[in-house]
Write a protein that holds these residues in place. Structure first.
Motif, mmCIF file in Angstrom:
data_model
loop_
_atom_site.group_PDB
_atom_site.id
_atom_site.type_symbol
_atom_site.label_atom_id
_atom_site.label_comp_id
_atom_site.label_asym_id
_atom_site.label_seq_id
_atom_site.Cartn_x
_atom_site.Cartn_y
_atom_site.Cartn_z
ATOM 1 N N TYR A 254 37.721 87.128 47.599
ATOM 2 C CA TYR A 254 38.852 86.792 46.738
ATOM 3 C C TYR A 254 39.199 87.941 45.805
ATOM 4 N N LYS A 255 38.178 88.702 45.412
ATOM 5 C CA LYS A 255 38.426 89.899 44.583
ATOM 6 C C LYS A 255 39.308 90.857 45.377
ATOM 7 N N PHE A 256 38.985 90.988 46.657
ATOM 8 C CA PHE A 256 39.773 91.855 47.530
ATOM 9 C C PHE A 256 41.209 91.360 47.593
ATOM 10 N N VAL A 257 41.357 90.030 47.779
ATOM 11 C CA VAL A 257 42.706 89.458 47.847
ATOM 12 C C VAL A 257 43.448 89.710 46.542
ATOM 13 N N GLU A 258 42.712 89.575 45.430
ATOM 14 C CA GLU A 258 43.339 89.782 44.128
ATOM 15 C C GLU A 258 43.780 91.236 43.963
ATOM 16 N N ASP A 259 42.910 92.164 44.352
ATOM 17 C CA ASP A 259 43.265 93.580 44.284
ATOM 18 C C ASP A 259 44.509 93.856 45.115
ATOM 19 N N LEU A 260 44.508 93.235 46.303
ATOM 20 C CA LEU A 260 45.645 93.412 47.203
ATOM 21 C C LEU A 260 46.927 92.922 46.527
ATOM 22 N N PHE A 261 46.789 91.782 45.864
ATOM 23 C CA PHE A 261 47.942 91.205 45.171
ATOM 24 C C PHE A 261 48.415 92.124 44.050
ATOM 25 N N GLY A 263 47.876 95.265 43.883
ATOM 26 C CA GLY A 263 48.441 96.439 44.547
ATOM 27 C C GLY A 263 49.870 96.190 44.961
ATOM 28 N N PHE A 264 50.100 95.015 45.547
ATOM 29 C CA PHE A 264 51.461 94.669 45.972
ATOM 30 C C PHE A 264 52.396 94.606 44.773
ATOM 31 N N SER A 265 51.901 94.038 43.667
ATOM 32 C CA SER A 265 52.793 93.911 42.522
ATOM 33 C C SER A 265 53.090 95.279 41.919
ATOM 34 N N LEU A 266 52.083 96.157 41.884
ATOM 35 C CA LEU A 266 52.331 97.523 41.414
ATOM 36 C C LEU A 266 53.304 98.228 42.364
ATOM 37 N N GLY A 267 53.059 98.006 43.658
ATOM 38 C CA GLY A 267 53.962 98.582 44.653
ATOM 39 C C GLY A 267 55.375 98.075 44.475
ATOM 40 N N SER A 268 55.520 96.806 44.117
ATOM 41 C CA SER A 268 56.851 96.241 43.921
ATOM 42 C C SER A 268 57.547 96.888 42.745
ATOM 43 N N VAL A 269 56.756 97.159 41.689
ATOM 44 C CA VAL A 269 57.342 97.845 40.538
ATOM 45 C C VAL A 269 57.840 99.219 40.964
ATOM 46 N N LEU A 270 56.994 99.922 41.715
ATOM 47 C CA LEU A 270 57.395 101.244 42.211
ATOM 48 C C LEU A 270 58.622 101.123 43.099
ATOM 49 N N LEU A 271 58.610 100.098 43.932
ATOM 50 C CA LEU A 271 59.731 99.910 44.851
ATOM 51 C C LEU A 271 61.022 99.682 44.079
ATOM 52 N N LEU A 272 60.942 98.803 43.069
ATOM 53 C CA LEU A 272 62.137 98.522 42.267
ATOM 54 C C LEU A 272 62.639 99.790 41.598
ATOM 55 N N ALA A 273 61.680 100.569 41.058
ATOM 56 C CA ALA A 273 62.090 101.779 40.354
ATOM 57 C C ALA A 273 62.669 102.799 41.325
ATOM 58 N N ALA A 274 62.128 102.822 42.541
ATOM 59 C CA ALA A 274 62.496 103.901 43.458
ATOM 60 C C ALA A 274 63.664 103.559 44.367
ATOM 61 N N VAL A 275 63.946 102.267 44.537
ATOM 62 C CA VAL A 275 64.904 101.915 45.588
ATOM 63 C C VAL A 275 66.319 102.381 45.227
ATOM 64 N N GLY A 276 66.640 102.379 43.950
ATOM 65 C CA GLY A 276 67.939 102.905 43.542
ATOM 66 C C GLY A 276 68.025 104.394 43.810
ATOM 67 N N LEU A 277 66.901 105.056 43.586
ATOM 68 C CA LEU A 277 66.834 106.484 43.830
ATOM 69 C C LEU A 277 66.939 106.779 45.324
ATOM 70 N N ALA A 278 66.413 105.850 46.127
ATOM 71 C CA ALA A 278 66.515 106.035 47.563
ATOM 72 C C ALA A 278 67.974 106.075 47.988
ATOM 73 N N ILE A 279 68.836 105.428 47.218
ATOM 74 C CA ILE A 279 70.272 105.480 47.523
ATOM 75 C C ILE A 279 70.857 106.799 47.017
ATOM 76 N N THR A 280 70.666 107.088 45.705
ATOM 77 C CA THR A 280 71.330 108.268 45.153
ATOM 78 C C THR A 280 70.741 109.556 45.709
ATOM 79 N N LEU A 394 46.713 83.990 40.382
ATOM 80 C CA LEU A 394 47.777 84.988 40.471
ATOM 81 C C LEU A 394 48.755 84.754 39.335
ATOM 82 N N THR A 395 49.017 85.802 38.559
ATOM 83 C CA THR A 395 49.930 85.609 37.429
ATOM 84 C C THR A 395 51.364 85.495 37.952
ATOM 85 N N TYR A 396 52.114 84.615 37.304
ATOM 86 C CA TYR A 396 53.456 84.322 37.790
ATOM 87 C C TYR A 396 54.379 85.526 37.685
ATOM 88 N N ASN A 397 54.244 86.312 36.562
ATOM 89 C CA ASN A 397 55.213 87.394 36.426
ATOM 90 C C ASN A 397 55.085 88.401 37.568
#
Lengths: 549, 381
Positions: A254-261, A263-280, A394-397
């Motif tokens: 479960y620790k692994f699953v939590e880390d994965l989660f 990781g995904f949430s950090l990745g999502s933050v990066l994705l949100l920040a970068a996806v606009g840049l992927a356009i421009t 898993l935290t909701y935010n």
């Protein structure tokens, strides 16, 4: 009020029907209600024995209203009105109490302190109440109440509930609740003198993810200072060791699953920040160093929206998304029309000019708002966490941010691939002069594309305002990461951006425990620098003639 | 005749020669005005001014280093602040060791921050920094080695243009994060400070300050001559051709990556020297020097002054930094607006910077003169 009328109507109706049917369900309910009423009136008695009997009878009733009554009585919030002996819940108000009818939940308004009298309890009665409440909860019709009761008992084991638990276990049909009940019983039985009971208790704990039980088992197999074991029986110890092994494996998983989660949430933050840049950057080839400031503008838009509608924080976030898109998008269009338009084909100059713009925007925010961080309120529906079991919550935010990032990504993909505007955009990036001679207004498409990229950054700002401080430097901290994600993923490829963001997010979370947060970040940066040396055009490079252009 | 052609690289550079003469004059006259003119005299130059100008001279050397690669080879490095800071750290480490047992904790071997962190012995990379000459070698070598490794990897795999800019930025960012860590042994957040003396001369004394100022000026002049020599040589011609058409240069048969690597390392070393001269004059070096924004600011000095002239970079560095000193003092709110505006205006309207404007104006005048001369000639005939 309406509920009440329905109640009356139902009673009338059921009386009517009682002649037709042998035992109509409604009639029974009405009867139970009546008897709860009569039992409640006995609580006004001054004799504790009478009250105890009444409580027992009340607890035996099958009625939703029982639990609140018992709990209020235990907490000392149950009173009766002196004028008509009506049992009421009280909540302290200014100079007196705010009272509610215990039977109908009707608000009876505020009363003075002398108009009501508390239904007093003594130690014995309170103990009885506690048992009755636990028992009542354990036998409740709703599975989640039973589960919550079992969890409470695991946290604070009290031997007096053993019998109630045994009874509940026999009746229980829901598997997950049954397991929790058994563990609750096991926690009590673990203190028993009987070796067989203890072995059974340890066995019952097997496979149940809970930090309390794990701590208990760990304590069980430990040695005292003089070398003797805490648990005298070797059989129990052996059993406990093997169960503990299983639990530890579970915890690691479960620790692994939590880390994965994470990781995904950090990745999502990066994705949100970068996806606009992927356009421009990715689609238009414009190095927009002011991209971070577009994110910042989005975050400040959220702040302003919350200032405008302070009473609807929950809804403000939903309003902020389109508002931030508009604010940042508009700013993007203005920047494109006034500055970047003159610099196409000169990427390094674009980089410098947009960097200048980013400085201006930062100072603008500093002058208008303040150099200090502004606090953006997190609405209720985003706080808290979703507890899957004792080991994993898993935290909701973060959960919402993952969902939101994916929605933005797929929305953008649809726009690029399926809409007419997307078609024009791709045409202009692939062959500007050809697109122009086909009648596409390339200048307009450029402005809109840049506006789109900036707008998406604004949306990212709304999401980020929930995770980090909203300040003038918010954008700066994401700009380098965003560029690295886009370059790592391969320029002009949204899937690449997605894979890169998630990959980096997860890698970061898994390196972090080994090396610490800062070192993890440095390692990732070094990795990307080396990676770009190997594959200068990223993970998913576009191949073809227009690459060099 | 032969001596003249051998010195042609210097003779043809009229503007550069004039600027060097000016700098030479400044570093001769100002110390005199500072040290030997009485304090109440109108002609006295305060030590504050000397310190400030010394800082500008270091910045100018740094801008020169950036112009060498950006103006002549087309490499836009957004990480040159890292080389500057590394040189500064090498100098700072020497001066830390010089403090000896005069620190707060009085430990003869360990700098204060290490005692504070409960370290027992000096980390291996601090060995040798008590020796001035070793430290001076490291001032150039540490940035040089980093530039060599980084450049070798980047240029060999043909990372160019914007991509190179971004990874150089990532490099300085990573270094900043690394130097912020206490475990690195470079003083963490606070960096290195509390310096006492340099080669036995107290840093508080006016004469030492003046000497550092003169050193910075001399270093700038030597650095300028070196850069001018490089860009005027055959190697310089190849660099310019790489800037203008990299693939074509490669197809002609030049090993493009070797040329780029050479000039990149040279530039990093110059930046390191600038950093080493800078640190004793400001008295502190901390990880903030690595921050990406510092590196980008260097670019704007060069852009404002005029890219690809060498002396333009010097003018730009002094102009922008003077503006910074003035505006952060007088209107702190406005400075970032000004700086941001400079970026936009200089890229949109001044593609060749201040020097370019002067050049244009001169060309126009020459053209007019030529026209007039032509017209009068026609009349005469």
């Amino acid at each position: 009020m309406i509920k009440q009328y329905w109640g009356v109507l139902l009673v009338l109706f059921s009386c009517l029907l009682s002649g037709l049917y042998a035992s109509p369900a409604w009639a029974e309910d009405a009867e139970a209600g009546a008897s709860l009423e009569s039992l409640l009136s006995e609580l006004t008695s001054s004799s504790f024995n009478k009250k105890a009997k009444a409580v027992e009878a009340i607890a035996a009733l099958d009625d939703e209203r029982v639990l609140p009554v018992l709990e209020a009585m235990l907490a000392g919030d149950l009173f009766y009105r002196k004028s008509d002996d009506k049992i009421v819940f009280t909540a302290s108000a200014e100079s007196g109490y705010q009272i509610t009818d215990a039977l109908t939940a009707e608000d009876l308004g505020a009363v003075g302190k002398r108009e009501v009298k508390k239904i007093s309890t003594n130690n014995r009665l309170r103990k009885q109440l506690r048992t009755q409440i636990a028992g009542y909860k354990l036998l409740s019709k709703k599975a989640e109440i039973r589960l919550a009761a079992a969890d409470d008992l695991i946290k604070t084991p009290s031997p007096e509930f053993l019998e109630v638990l045994q009874g509940a276990i026999k009746k229980e049909k829901d598997n997950s609740v049954l397991k929790a009940l058994k563990v609750a019983r096991a926690v009590i039985l673990l203190q028993s003198d009987n070796e067989v009971d203890r072995i059974q208790a340890v066995k019952d704990m097997d496979g149940f993810a809970n930090k309390h039980t794990m701590a208990m088992l760990t304590a069980l197999v430990q040695q005292n200072e003089d070398g003797s074991y805490v648990e005298s029986s070797e059989l129990v110890r052996e059993e406990a060791t093997s169960v503990l092994k299983g639990l530890k494996a579970m915890e690691t998983w479960y620790k692994f699953v939590e880390d994965l989660f994470f990781g995904f949430s950090l990745g999502s933050v990066l994705l949100l920040a970068a996806v606009g840049l992927a356009i421009t950057f990715g689609v238009m080839g414009v190095i927009n160093m002011a991209h971070g400031e577009m994110i910042m503008l989005g975050a400040y838009t959220t702040y302003v929206i919350q200032l405008i509608m302070p009473n609807q924080i929950g809804a403000s976030l939903i309003v902020a998304v389109p508002a931030a898109f508009l604010v940042s998008g508009l700013m993007g269009v203005i920047i494109e029309r006034t500055v970047i338009r003159h610099l196409y084909g000169r990427p390094l100059e674009t980089l410098l000019a947009t960097f200048g713009i980013s400085l201006i925007l930062q100072q603008l925010v500093r002058s208008v708002f303040s150099p200090l961080n502004r606090s953006v309120i997190t609405p209720d529906w985003m706080s808290g966490s979703w507890e899957l079991n004792g080991f994993l919550s898993l935290t909701y935010n973060r959960l919402y941010i993952i969902i939101f990032a994916l929605m933005v990504l797929f929305g953008l993909m649809l726009l690029l691939k399926k809409s007419f505007f997307g078609l024009q955009m791709r045409a202009v990036t692939q062959n500007r002069s050809m697109a122009s001679s086909m009648g596409i207004r390339t200048g307009w498409v450029d402005a809109m594309t840049f506006g789109l990229g900036s707008g998406i950054a604004g949306i990212a700002g709304v999401a980020l305002s929930q995770l980090t401080n909203v300040g003038p430097n918010l954008g700066q901290s994401y700009i380098i990461d965003s560029f690295l994600v886009v370059v790592f993923g391969g320029v002009g490829n949204l899937w690449g951006t997605f894979v890169a963001a998630m990959g980096l997010g997860i890698a970061n979370k898994f390196v972090e425990p080994m090396a610490g947060a800062v070192l993890a970040k440095i390692l990732i940066l070094v990795f990307i620098i080396l990676f770009i040396q190997r594959r200068p055009r990223g993970l998913f490079a576009i191949k073809g003639r227009f690459v060099e252009g | 005749m032969t001596s003249q052609s051998r010195l042609a690289w210097l003779m043809n550079d009229v503007a550069g020669r004039r600027l060097m003469a000016l700098i030479l004059a400044v570093i001769i006259i100002l110390p005199v005005l500072n040290l030997w003119v009485p304090k109440d005299s109108f002609f006295h130059v305060s030590s504050y001014t000397i310190g400030l100008l010394g800082k500008y001279l270091c910045y100018a050397l740094l801008a020169l280093a950036v112009d060498l690669i950006w103006g002549y080879c087309g490499i836009l490095s957004l990480g040159h602040g890292a080389f500057f800071a590394l040189g500064g750290y090498a100098m700072g480490m020497y001066m830390m060791r010089q403090i000896g047992d005069r620190g707060v904790y009085g430990n003869p071997l360990l700098p204060d921050f290490m005692v504070f962190l409960n370290w027992q012995e000096l980390p291996w990379y601090w060995y040798g920094f008590d020796n001035f000459f070793f430290a001076m070698v490291m001032v150039a070598l540490a940035p040089g080695i980093l530039a060599f490794v980084f450049g070798w990897l980047a240029f060999r795999s043909r990372v160019t243009g914007v991509y190179l800019s971004i990874i150089t930025q990532a490099m300085t960012y990573a270094l900043m994060l690394a130097f912020f860590r206490n475990d690195m042994g470079f003083g963490g957040n606070n960096g290195l400070t509390d310096f006492k003396d340099l080669l036995g001369f107290s840093l508080q004394k006016d004469t030492t300050k003046v000497a550092l100022f003169v050193c910075s000026g001399v270093a700038l002049i030597l650095g300028y001559l070196l850069c001018r020599y490089v860009v005027s040589s055959k190697l310089g011609r190849v660099l310019v051709s790489i800037r203008d058409a990299e693939s074509r240069t490669r197809f002609i048969g030049y090993r493009v990556e070797h040329y780029k690597l050479f000039v990149f390392v040279l530039s990093a070393m110059l930046a390191g020297v600038a950093g080493a001269l800078y640190v004793p004059q400001v008295g502190i070096i901390n990880p903030g020097e690595f921050s990406p924004i510092n590196s980008i600011e260097i670019i704007i000095w060069v852009a404002v002054g005029g890219r690809g002239f060498l002396y333009g970079a010097i003018i730009g560095a002094v102009l922008v930094n003077y503006g910074k000193t003035f505006f952060t003092g007088a209107f702190p709110e406005i400075w970032l607006f000004m700086l941001g505006g400079l970026f936009v205006v200089s890229t949109l309207f001044l593609p060749q910077g201040v020097v370019g404007i002067v050049q244009q104006w001169k060309d126009k005048r020459a053209e007019k003169k030529a026209l007039q001369a032509g017209a009068s000639g026609e009349v005469a005939s």
